[in-house]
Motif scaffolding. Structure first.
Motif, PDB file in Angstrom:
ATOM      1  N   GLY A  32       0.816  -1.216   0.000  1.00 39.69           N
ATOM      2  CA  GLY A  32       0.000   0.000   0.000  1.00 39.69           C
ATOM      3  C   GLY A  32       0.847   1.262   0.000  1.00 39.69           C
ATOM      4  O   GLY A  32       0.566   2.214  -0.728  1.00 39.69           O
ATOM      5  N   CYS A  33       1.914   1.263   0.795  1.00 38.36           N
ATOM      6  CA  CYS A  33       2.798   2.435   0.835  1.00 38.36           C
ATOM      7  C   CYS A  33       3.588   2.587  -0.465  1.00 38.36           C
ATOM      8  O   CYS A  33       3.809   3.708  -0.936  1.00 38.36           O
ATOM      9  N   THR A  34       3.993   1.464  -1.063  1.00 41.48           N
ATOM     10  CA  THR A  34       4.723   1.523  -2.334  1.00 41.48           C
ATOM     11  C   THR A  34       3.847   2.078  -3.445  1.00 41.48           C
ATOM     12  O   THR A  34       4.297   2.922  -4.238  1.00 41.48           O
ATOM     13  N   THR A  36       1.294   4.072  -3.032  1.00 37.35           N
ATOM     14  CA  THR A  36       1.074   5.488  -2.727  1.00 37.35           C
ATOM     15  C   THR A  36       2.282   6.333  -3.110  1.00 37.35           C
ATOM     16  O   THR A  36       2.135   7.406  -3.708  1.00 37.35           O
ATOM     17  N   LEU A  37       3.479   5.868  -2.774  1.00 40.08           N
ATOM     18  CA  LEU A  37       4.684   6.617  -3.149  1.00 40.08           C
ATOM     19  C   LEU A  37       4.849   6.707  -4.660  1.00 40.08           C
ATOM     20  O   LEU A  37       5.238   7.757  -5.192  1.00 40.08           O
ATOM     21  N   THR A  38       4.540   5.634  -5.365  1.00 42.26           N
ATOM     22  CA  THR A  38       4.619   5.658  -6.826  1.00 42.26           C
ATOM     23  C   THR A  38       3.649   6.676  -7.399  1.00 42.26           C
ATOM     24  O   THR A  38       3.995   7.448  -8.299  1.00 42.26           O
ATOM     25  N   LEU A  39       2.419   6.686  -6.884  1.00 43.85           N
ATOM     26  CA  LEU A  39       1.436   7.660  -7.357  1.00 43.85           C
ATOM     27  C   LEU A  39       1.834   9.091  -7.006  1.00 43.85           C
ATOM     28  O   LEU A  39       1.596  10.016  -7.788  1.00 43.85           O
ATOM     29  N   LEU A  40       2.443   9.287  -5.838  1.00 44.84           N
ATOM     30  CA  LEU A  40       2.901  10.634  -5.472  1.00 44.84           C
ATOM     31  C   LEU A  40       4.011  11.112  -6.399  1.00 44.84           C
ATOM     32  O   LEU A  40       4.056  12.296  -6.763  1.00 44.84           O
ATOM     33  N   PHE A  41       4.903  10.220  -6.797  1.00 47.37           N
ATOM     34  CA  PHE A  41       5.973  10.611  -7.732  1.00 47.37           C
ATOM     35  C   PHE A  41       5.422  10.857  -9.130  1.00 47.37           C
ATOM     36  O   PHE A  41       5.918  11.728  -9.848  1.00 47.37           O
ATOM     37  N   PRO A  58      -4.408   4.086  -1.090  1.00 44.21           N
ATOM     38  CA  PRO A  58      -3.822   2.757  -0.866  1.00 44.21           C
ATOM     39  C   PRO A  58      -3.114   2.621   0.481  1.00 44.21           C
ATOM     40  O   PRO A  58      -3.263   1.611   1.175  1.00 44.21           O
ATOM     41  N   ALA A  59      -2.373   3.639   0.882  1.00 43.82           N
ATOM     42  CA  ALA A  59      -1.681   3.590   2.179  1.00 43.82           C
ATOM     43  C   ALA A  59      -2.684   3.664   3.327  1.00 43.82           C
ATOM     44  O   ALA A  59      -2.515   2.977   4.340  1.00 43.82           O
ATOM     45  N   LEU A  60      -3.734   4.469   3.190  1.00 46.21           N
ATOM     46  CA  LEU A  60      -4.732   4.584   4.250  1.00 46.21           C
ATOM     47  C   LEU A  60      -5.528   3.294   4.418  1.00 46.21           C
ATOM     48  O   LEU A  60      -5.785   2.864   5.544  1.00 46.21           O
ATOM     49  N   VAL A  61      -5.898   2.657   3.306  1.00 46.16           N
ATOM     50  CA  VAL A  61      -6.656   1.405   3.380  1.00 46.16           C
ATOM     51  C   VAL A  61      -5.800   0.294   3.974  1.00 46.16           C
ATOM     52  O   VAL A  61      -6.245  -0.465   4.833  1.00 46.16           O
ATOM     53  N   SER A  62      -4.542   0.197   3.532  1.00 48.56           N
ATOM     54  CA  SER A  62      -3.669  -0.857   4.067  1.00 48.56           C
ATOM     55  C   SER A  62      -3.355  -0.607   5.544  1.00 48.56           C
ATOM     56  O   SER A  62      -3.281  -1.559   6.328  1.00 48.56           O
ATOM     57  N   ALA A  63      -3.205   0.640   5.954  1.00 42.87           N
ATOM     58  CA  ALA A  63      -2.985   0.938   7.371  1.00 42.87           C
ATOM     59  C   ALA A  63      -4.222   0.602   8.193  1.00 42.87           C
ATOM     60  O   ALA A  63      -4.111   0.100   9.309  1.00 42.87           O
ATOM     61  N   PHE A  64      -5.410   0.840   7.634  1.00 38.02           N
ATOM     62  CA  PHE A  64      -6.648   0.491   8.329  1.00 38.02           C
ATOM     63  C   PHE A  64      -6.773  -1.022   8.509  1.00 38.02           C
ATOM     64  O   PHE A  64      -7.218  -1.499   9.549  1.00 38.02           O
ATOM     65  N   LEU A  65      -6.356  -1.788   7.491  1.00 39.57           N
ATOM     66  CA  LEU A  65      -6.478  -3.248   7.559  1.00 39.57           C
ATOM     67  C   LEU A  65      -5.554  -3.869   8.597  1.00 39.57           C
ATOM     68  O   LEU A  65      -5.889  -4.881   9.205  1.00 39.57           O
ATOM     69  N   VAL A  66      -4.375  -3.301   8.809  1.00 39.32           N
ATOM     70  CA  VAL A  66      -3.425  -3.897   9.750  1.00 39.32           C
ATOM     71  C   VAL A  66      -3.448  -3.217  11.118  1.00 39.32           C
ATOM     72  O   VAL A  66      -2.668  -3.573  11.993  1.00 39.32           O
TER      73      VAL A  66
END
Length: 104
Positions: A32-34, A36-41, A58-66
């Motif tokens: 999820g973080c990867t 998000t970083l790709t989309l930010l770049f 993607p990072a927010l959803v993956s952080a919510f899941l874990v």
């Protein structure tokens, strides 16, 4: 001691990474973080609020899941248990022990 065993309540925590995460949780969060970083770049110029929330999703959803929740390992495990309960087998079969179950 009379063969009485005391199991600590947090005995499963030692099997988790940092006491909260499994290896699969870290993979989900890393992906999820990867993404998000790709989309930010890719979209680094003129990002508005709506598109920024879409990029960060993607990072927010993956952080919510874990994220850890009480009485469950994390939200992903809670959702899995809820789905298995709702869509699982509705008819329960009793096979307990009974003195009449003995076959001779």
């Amino acid at each position: 001691m009379n063969h009485n065993y005391l199991i600590p309540a947090n005995s499963k925590k030692s099997m988790l990474i940092l006491g909260f995460f499994t290896f699969v949780d870290l993979i989900i969060f890393g992906i999820g973080c990867t993404i998000t970083l790709t989309l930010l770049f890719l979209f680094n110029d003129k990002v508005e609020m709506g598109s920024l929330l879409l990029i960060l999703s993607p990072a927010l959803v993956s952080a919510f899941l874990v994220m850890p929740v009480p009485n469950y390992h994390n939200v992903l495990q809670l959702l899995t248990n809820i789905i298995l309960f709702i869509f699982g087998r509705k008819r329960l079969y009793w096979k307990g022990w009974c003195i009449n179950d003995d076959k001779e």
